[in-house]
Design a protein around this motif. Structure first.
Motif, PDB file in Angstrom:
ATOM      1  N   HIS A   1       0.829  -1.208   0.000  1.00 22.35           N
ATOM      2  CA  HIS A   1       0.000   0.000   0.000  1.00 22.35           C
ATOM      3  C   HIS A   1       0.863   1.256   0.000  1.00 22.35           C
ATOM      4  O   HIS A   1       2.005   1.245   0.465  1.00 22.35           O
ATOM      5  CB  HIS A   1      -0.904   0.063   1.241  1.00 22.35           C
ATOM      6  CG  HIS A   1      -1.450  -1.249   1.680  1.00 22.35           C
ATOM      7  ND1 HIS A   1      -2.564  -1.836   1.116  1.00 22.35           N
ATOM      8  CD2 HIS A   1      -1.021  -2.114   2.651  1.00 22.35           C
ATOM      9  CE1 HIS A   1      -2.806  -2.995   1.726  1.00 22.35           C
ATOM     10  NE2 HIS A   1      -1.881  -3.181   2.657  1.00 22.35           N
ATOM     11  N   ALA A   2       0.274   2.337  -0.497  1.00 21.84           N
ATOM     12  CA  ALA A   2       0.883   3.660  -0.386  1.00 21.84           C
ATOM     13  C   ALA A   2      -0.211   4.659  -0.046  1.00 21.84           C
ATOM     14  O   ALA A   2      -1.295   4.644  -0.655  1.00 21.84           O
ATOM     15  CB  ALA A   2       1.574   4.058  -1.680  1.00 21.84           C
ATOM     16  N   LEU A   3       0.043   5.496   0.944  1.00 23.57           N
ATOM     17  CA  LEU A   3      -0.829   6.624   1.279  1.00 23.57           C
ATOM     18  C   LEU A   3      -0.121   7.880   0.797  1.00 23.57           C
ATOM     19  O   LEU A   3       1.050   8.109   1.132  1.00 23.57           O
ATOM     20  CB  LEU A   3      -1.085   6.694   2.783  1.00 23.57           C
ATOM     21  CG  LEU A   3      -1.688   5.430   3.424  1.00 23.57           C
ATOM     22  CD1 LEU A   3      -1.853   5.627   4.931  1.00 23.57           C
ATOM     23  CD2 LEU A   3      -3.018   5.081   2.782  1.00 23.57           C
ATOM     24  N   VAL A   4      -0.819   8.689  -0.004  1.00 25.91           N
ATOM     25  CA  VAL A   4      -0.183   9.836  -0.661  1.00 25.91           C
ATOM     26  C   VAL A   4      -0.907  11.115  -0.278  1.00 25.91           C
ATOM     27  O   VAL A   4      -2.139  11.196  -0.352  1.00 25.91           O
ATOM     28  CB  VAL A   4      -0.202   9.663  -2.196  1.00 25.91           C
ATOM     29  CG1 VAL A   4       0.502  10.825  -2.881  1.00 25.91           C
ATOM     30  CG2 VAL A   4       0.436   8.341  -2.591  1.00 25.91           C
ATOM     31  N   CYS A   5      -0.113  12.116   0.112  1.00 34.44           N
ATOM     32  CA  CYS A   5      -0.682  13.419   0.450  1.00 34.44           C
ATOM     33  C   CYS A   5       0.335  14.503   0.118  1.00 34.44           C
ATOM     34  O   CYS A   5       1.422  14.554   0.709  1.00 34.44           O
ATOM     35  CB  CYS A   5      -1.048  13.484   1.925  1.00 34.44           C
ATOM     36  SG  CYS A   5      -1.875  15.026   2.389  1.00 34.44           S
ATOM     37  N   GLY A   6      -0.012  15.364  -0.824  1.00 28.85           N
ATOM     38  CA  GLY A   6       0.882  16.460  -1.184  1.00 28.85           C
ATOM     39  C   GLY A   6       2.192  15.935  -1.726  1.00 28.85           C
ATOM     40  O   GLY A   6       2.248  15.258  -2.750  1.00 28.85           O
ATOM     41  N   ASP A   7       3.286  16.248  -1.028  1.00 28.43           N
ATOM     42  CA  ASP A   7       4.599  15.783  -1.477  1.00 28.43           C
ATOM     43  C   ASP A   7       5.107  14.647  -0.606  1.00 28.43           C
ATOM     44  O   ASP A   7       6.318  14.453  -0.480  1.00 28.43           O
ATOM     45  CB  ASP A   7       5.599  16.950  -1.463  1.00 28.43           C
ATOM     46  CG  ASP A   7       5.897  17.425  -0.049  1.00 28.43           C
ATOM     47  OD1 ASP A   7       5.067  17.196   0.843  1.00 28.43           O
ATOM     48  OD2 ASP A   7       6.979  18.019   0.166  1.00 28.43           O
ATOM     49  N   ARG A   8       4.193  13.877   0.000  1.00 28.27           N
ATOM     50  CA  ARG A   8       4.601  12.803   0.910  1.00 28.27           C
ATOM     51  C   ARG A   8       3.935  11.476   0.541  1.00 28.27           C
ATOM     52  O   ARG A   8       2.772  11.444   0.124  1.00 28.27           O
ATOM     53  CB  ARG A   8       4.265  13.177   2.355  1.00 28.27           C
ATOM     54  CG  ARG A   8       4.996  14.442   2.786  1.00 28.27           C
ATOM     55  CD  ARG A   8       4.921  14.683   4.261  1.00 28.27           C
ATOM     56  NE  ARG A   8       5.774  15.823   4.622  1.00 28.27           N
ATOM     57  CZ  ARG A   8       6.271  16.048   5.815  1.00 28.27           C
ATOM     58  NH1 ARG A   8       6.009  15.205   6.804  1.00 28.27           N
ATOM     59  NH2 ARG A   8       7.030  17.100   6.054  1.00 28.27           N
TER      60      ARG A   8
END
Length: 315
Positions: free
Chosen positions: A90-97
């Motif tokens: 899994h990957a959780l993505v927010c903005g530049d993170r």
């Protein structure tokens, strides 16, 4: 709002990417053809599938609890750099993170990092659990740069009982964390990737950052348009590299042919010079021989004049 150094911010906004909150299905990599043809046992595949689905349910619940569902996107089943059938869960993505998660469904026990492996059970007779997740995180971070990447191994209990994790000796490896502890600190870390203007979210810049980061993440998910475009781009680069290699070979061949031509001309010139010198030496030798023969004949003739006819010798 100025863009912090090293941060994305000039990318175009892709509303189609931003509109979709979840990409892929939990555990899809474990039921793929390559995974089913791998050496993994069916029970291990099943446990992995259950663990990934539990993680997905936890993501949805935690994002709703912290009112972060609108800012954080979820991607399941990313390419595990350097392997054929494994994937990053899994990957959780927010903005530049980007926060990467490896889901585990483990029986109740005591788990602890030790060197490059995880030990489980009593200290005098532990079980060894290998993990290459840290290496995958490092390689993945290079692929999605300049986005900031963090990671963790999310542990779900397979049945009721005491389950503990110890990251004291984790070193550079992603820490283990219990699913029951929630994801509050992870969501807080991801939230720091949202650009703000004072207390307000800088919407346009967030959409730019999110578009760029998600594009690079989705390039590592097989079957997405982003991954297809990346593969096309790499194919073009490979073709250009092959063309440059062929051109370099042709250039080297031309240079070698020119060198060979010059070498042949030089060799021919040296042969002609040697032949001329040999011819000159032969000419001088013949001239000296003729001169010697002439002197000898003159001596012979002079001697014959002084001899009576019957004593004369003929040349």
């Amino acid at each position: 709002m100025s863009i912090p150094p090293g941060q994305p911010g000039q990318a175009p906004i892709d509303l189609q990417i931003l509109a979709q909150r979840v990409f892929g299905n939990p555990g899809e990599g474990l039921v793929s053809d390559s995974a089913l043809r791998s050496s993994m046992e069916d029970q291990a595949l099943l446990k992995g599938l259950v663990g990934e689905r539990k993680s997905h349910e936890l993501f949805i619940a935690e994002l709703a609890r912290f009112k972060a569902a609108a800012g954080i996107q979820i991607v399941h089943g990313l390419r595990y750099p350097g392997t054929e059938h494994a994937d990053i869960d899994h990957a959780l993505v927010c903005g530049d993170r980007v926060f990467l998660i490896d889901s585990k469904l483990w029986m109740p026990d005591d788990y602890r990092w030790y060197g490059d492996a995880i030990l489980a059970g009593p200290t005098d007779n532990p079980r060894l659990i290998r993990s290459g997740f840290g290496d995958a995180v490092t390689k993945f971070a290079a692929l999605v740069a300049p986005a900031k990447v963090s990671a963790a191994i999310l542990v779900h209990a397979s049945r009721p009982g005491r389950l503990t994790v110890d990251n004291t000796l984790a070193g550079h490896h992603p820490p283990m964390r219990l699913a029951e502890d929630g994801l509050g600190d992870v969501i807080s870390w991801l939230g720091a990737g949202i650009p703000r203007n004072g207390n307000d979210v800088h919407i346009q810049q967030y959409q730019q950052w999110q578009t760029l980061t998600m594009t690079r993440v989705l390039e590592q998910k097989a079957g997405t348009p982003q991954a297809h475009r990346l593969e096309q781009h790499r194919a073009i680069l490979r073709a250009r590299e092959e063309q440059r290699a062929l051109q370099a070979q042709a250039r080297e061949a031309r240079q070698q042919a020119a060198k060979d031509l010059l070498a042949n001309r030089k060799a021919k010139k040296q042969r002609r010079k040697a032949e001329l010198a040999q011819s000159q030496r032969q000419f001088e030798q013949d001239r000296r021989q003729r001169r010697q023969d002439q002197v000898l004949r003159m001596q012979h003739d002079a001697l014959n004049k002084e001899r009576p006819g019957w004593k004369r010798k003929y040349w």
